[in-house]
Write a protein that holds these residues in place. Structure first.
Motif, PDB file in Angstrom:
ATOM      1  N   GLY A  26       0.819  -1.211   0.000  1.00  0.00           N
ATOM      2  CA  GLY A  26       0.000   0.000   0.000  1.00  0.00           C
ATOM      3  C   GLY A  26       0.851   1.258   0.000  1.00  0.00           C
ATOM      4  N   GLU A  29       2.402   1.860  -3.346  1.00  0.00           N
ATOM      5  CA  GLU A  29       1.441   2.394  -4.310  1.00  0.00           C
ATOM      6  C   GLU A  29       1.279   3.902  -4.176  1.00  0.00           C
ATOM      7  OE1 GLU A  29      -3.342   2.363  -5.219  1.00  0.00           O
ATOM      8  OE2 GLU A  29      -2.421   0.509  -4.518  1.00  0.00           O
ATOM      9  N   ILE A  30       1.091   4.388  -2.951  1.00  0.00           N
ATOM     10  CA  ILE A  30       0.868   5.835  -2.803  1.00  0.00           C
ATOM     11  C   ILE A  30       2.123   6.626  -3.141  1.00  0.00           C
ATOM     12  CG2 ILE A  30      -1.039   5.601  -1.175  1.00  0.00           C
ATOM     13  CD1 ILE A  30       0.855   6.200   1.094  1.00  0.00           C
ATOM     14  N   ARG A  33       2.247   6.722  -6.980  1.00  0.00           N
ATOM     15  CA  ARG A  33       1.221   7.639  -7.478  1.00  0.00           C
ATOM     16  C   ARG A  33       1.591   9.096  -7.210  1.00  0.00           C
ATOM     17  NH1 ARG A  33      -4.318   5.290  -5.178  1.00  0.00           N
ATOM     18  NH2 ARG A  33      -4.990   7.399  -5.774  1.00  0.00           N
ATOM     19  N   SER A  34       2.491   9.350  -6.258  1.00  0.00           N
ATOM     20  CA  SER A  34       2.908  10.725  -5.952  1.00  0.00           C
ATOM     21  C   SER A  34       3.989  11.223  -6.903  1.00  0.00           C
ATOM     22  CB  SER A  34       3.428  10.812  -4.514  1.00  0.00           C
ATOM     23  OG  SER A  34       4.728  10.248  -4.402  1.00  0.00           O
ATOM     24  N   LEU A  55      -0.417  -3.206  -7.712  1.00  0.00           N
ATOM     25  CA  LEU A  55      -0.379  -1.859  -8.288  1.00  0.00           C
ATOM     26  C   LEU A  55      -1.084  -1.832  -9.641  1.00  0.00           C
ATOM     27  CD1 LEU A  55       0.588   1.053  -8.092  1.00  0.00           C
ATOM     28  CD2 LEU A  55       2.739   0.340  -9.171  1.00  0.00           C
ATOM     29  N   SER A  58      -4.901  -1.999  -8.887  1.00  0.00           N
ATOM     30  CA  SER A  58      -5.477  -0.785  -8.295  1.00  0.00           C
ATOM     31  C   SER A  58      -5.516   0.351  -9.303  1.00  0.00           C
ATOM     32  CB  SER A  58      -4.699  -0.368  -7.051  1.00  0.00           C
ATOM     33  OG  SER A  58      -3.375  -0.019  -7.387  1.00  0.00           O
ATOM     34  N   THR A  59      -4.473   0.475 -10.115  1.00  0.00           N
ATOM     35  CA  THR A  59      -4.482   1.536 -11.128  1.00  0.00           C
ATOM     36  C   THR A  59      -5.476   1.230 -12.248  1.00  0.00           C
ATOM     37  OG1 THR A  59      -2.545   0.501 -12.169  1.00  0.00           O
ATOM     38  CG2 THR A  59      -2.142   2.358 -10.674  1.00  0.00           C
ATOM     39  N   GLN A 155      -3.531   3.462   1.477  1.00  0.00           N
ATOM     40  CA  GLN A 155      -4.044   4.295   0.392  1.00  0.00           C
ATOM     41  C   GLN A 155      -5.167   5.217   0.865  1.00  0.00           C
ATOM     42  OE1 GLN A 155      -3.652   0.987   0.457  1.00  0.00           O
ATOM     43  NE2 GLN A 155      -3.320   0.105  -1.578  1.00  0.00           N
ATOM     44  N   LYS A 185      -1.322  13.120   3.403  1.00  0.00           N
ATOM     45  CA  LYS A 185      -1.509  12.604   4.760  1.00  0.00           C
ATOM     46  C   LYS A 185      -1.311  13.719   5.785  1.00  0.00           C
ATOM     47  CE  LYS A 185      -1.681   8.443   2.943  1.00  0.00           C
ATOM     48  NZ  LYS A 185      -2.978   7.763   2.746  1.00  0.00           N
TER      49      LYS A 185
END
Length: 600
Positions: A26, A29-30, A33-34, A55, A58-59, A155, A185
């Motif tokens: 998890g 993944e974040i 994505r950043s 990944l 989820s994408t 996520q 966050k």
């Protein structure tokens, strides 16, 4: 540009994640994505492959939801590289370790990283239970070691606890705090303490729920339903344990108990039994619940799934209901029954108070009409079913009486003795007490088999839960009657025995008390703790917001009852709570409790 003004640590464009279990995947993944390059590392080829597949999946969902373009998805997937060799972390600016909660294992990872990574690389541990300061001191550069505790699922959950030891450099803390903010966050500073802020409160509560289940005081489904419906929590505690992983929860509790000696943290034996059996929760496909498959969150039927009715008796007919009391709770209960079609007699110490209770119902119904939730005709019909009275004699013909008078045992016992003389044979006599022994009310009558607890939650019209409290003398047909009535008024009944706190308060108030102790110890402020529980656990209110709503005097009384009942020093009310009550700081109703409020 003046290079000397640049921060000591870069903006962390490349991050390695060591440990690709559920949490590590998890986090990876974040980060991807950043816009960061992510190096996922795990000794298991399977875990590394599954992280990539996760990944991709989820994408793909985000693409279907039109939250990503095809090109954006491809770029995110390319940013994640996986390896089974720790040396792949050599180019990372930050390494986040999320291997299993074993000190020796974590230390071996950190000491190996000392020989691999750049001198400026920050080393972050995801532990929430093990001593970060000790871990840092056993590395070559303790100033770069920091705690970075994400919450599951990473996520979705907004909180990240940033933990510094006395050796951690301010630059490292600032760098990871900035990273957390860039990930969307909320970074919360925390000291090096087992459980940190959120889990320091959460795990004791989860452990108590497991012990309650193990003792067969209440069923799995009733415990979870009680906390969801009675407290508005997103998940019940046993479902949360399955989500976290029962083995993980047990490890955290063991570490907490070792450092605190608090019995609330001594792992319930059932956690060890389930873990030894491989029933570790969602990741195994079975824990307290049974799931569709390994890693699935879909619960399937099992031998515990159906609510087992212990009564074979037929419920008694209930044609009319009486409610004793005129306060907020009594008025809410009157509204519940009248809206469901029952004729309701509401009695109080004076006709004026009884009429005021009906007027309070009228005002509530009017608000529902204005919001379009109720028709004017239904409002009028509901009000027509309510008869105010100033004498208990008006209850002589009802089939069910629900008392909602002051939480004073002497007052309640006197009331039940009077009801015993007035009410018809076969009438069910129910108390809404939240903390007093139901059996004491029952013994004030000559018909204890007809007495039962029926604990509504405030506000009664909105809250779906009713705790049904059987004494050792309650008749099976009385229990069946109350369950049937709950279904008629569209409430969810949960069964529990006649002991202090029942389900909800027995689990809720030790958690609230521990939050107060955390403030007493100057570990965190009420504001920080409230934020931690709302963002880290998904709770609708923080513990101090809730204490102020309930009333600090009411909370203290309940905690005193729990302490007397269970004779456990860990349940003794925190001195700070007692001091605030003595000072008249009772919460919202006085304008000041743990927070301050504008006076009306």
């Amino acid at each position: 540009m003046d290079q000397s003004a640049a921060p000591a640590y870069p903006l962390l464009p490349t991050v390695a994640v060591v440990g690709l279990g559920t949490m590590g995947t998890g986090i990876a993944e974040i980060l991807a994505r950043s816009g960061r390059d992510v190096i996922g590392i795990d000794i298991s080829d399977t875990a590394a492959r599954e992280a990539t597949e996760s990944l991709e999946a989820s994408t793909a969902r985000l693409l279907e939801q039109q939250r990503l373009t095809v090109q954006q998805r491809q770029e995110i997937i390319k940013r994640l590289r996986v390896s089974t060799d720790l040396r792949a972390a050599a180019e990372a600016d930050l390494v986040i370790e999320v291997v299993p909660e074993n000190y020796s294992l974590k230390l071996s990872v950190f000491t190996a990283l000392d020989e691999i990574v750049k001198p400026t690389t920050i080393l972050a541990t995801g532990t929430n239970a093990l001593p970060i300061t000790k871990l840092a001191t056993e590395t070559a550069h303790p100033e770069r070691v920091v705690g970075l505790h994400f919450f599951h699922p990473a996520q979705a959950m907004k909180l990240v606890e940033v933990v510094s030891s006395v050796l951690t450099s301010p630059e490292a803390v600032e760098a990871v705090s900035r990273l957390a903010r860039e990930l969307g966050k909320e970074p919360l500073p925390a000291g090096d303490r087992t459980g940190l802020v959120a889990d320091g409160l959460l795990f004791g509560y989860l452990n108590q729920a497991a012990a309650m289940y193990e003792s067969r005081y209440a069923t799995r489904d009733d415990i979870d339903a009680a906390m969801r419906l009675g407290c508005g929590l997103p998940m019940g505690p046993l479902a949360v344990l399955d989500l976290i992983g029962i083995d993980t929860a047990r490890t955290v509790l063991e570490a907490m108990y070792e450092r605190t000696g608090d019995r609330l943290h001594a792992p319930a034996p059932v956690l060890g039994q389930l873990a030894e059996a491989g029933m570790t929760g969602r990741k195994a496909g079975r824990g307290f619940y049974t799931y569709q498959g390994r890693g699935s969150g879909t619960v399937v039927g099992d031998e515990q799934a159906a609510v087992v009715e212990s009564d074979t008796a037929e419920p008694r007919p209930v044609a009319a209901v009486g409610v004793v009391g005129s306060g907020t709770m009594a008025s809410g209960i009157v509204e519940v029954f009248a809206k469901a079609g029952y004729p309701v007699v509401v009695t109080a110490r004076s006709e004026q108070k009884a009429v005021a209770a009906r007027d309070r119902v009228a005002a509530s119904l009017e608000r529902s009409v204005k919001k379009g939730r109720l028709s004017a005709g239904d409002r009028d019909a509901t009000l027509a079913r309510i008869v105010p009275a100033d004498s208990l004699d008006a209850l002589s013909d009802v089939n069910l009486v629900v008392e909602a008078v002051a939480e004073d045992l002497a007052v309640k016992r006197q009331l039940f003795a009077s009801l015993d003389q007035i009410c018809r044979p076969g009438a069910v006599l129910a108390t809404t007490t939240s903390s007093l022994p139901v059996i004491a009310c029952a013994r004030a009558t000559s018909r204890p088999a007809d007495v039962i607890g029926m604990h509504f939650f405030n506000p009664a019209p909105a809250m779906k839960l009713v705790e049904i409290v059987r004494t050792v003398l309650t008749g099976d047909d009385v229990h069946a009657t109350v369950r049937a009535v709950c279904r008629t008024v569209r409430k969810h009944p949960v069964d529990c025995g006649d002991r202090a706190g029942f389900i909800v308060n027995a689990l809720l108030f030790p958690y609230l008390n521990n939050a107060v102790k955390m403030v007493e110890e100057h570990y965190a402020t009420p504001e920080a703790i409230d934020t931690a529980m709302k963002l880290g656990a998904g709770y609708p209110m923080g513990p101090f917001e809730l204490l102020d709503v309930v009333g600090l005097d009411v909370s203290l009384a309940i905690e005193d009852v729990l302490h007397r009942e269970f004779r456990d020093e860990s349940l003794a009310p925190a001195p700070l709570l007692r001091q605030l009550v003595a000072a008249g700081c009772l919460g919202r109703k006085t304008g000041r409790g743990f927070h301050e409020y504008a006076r009306r």
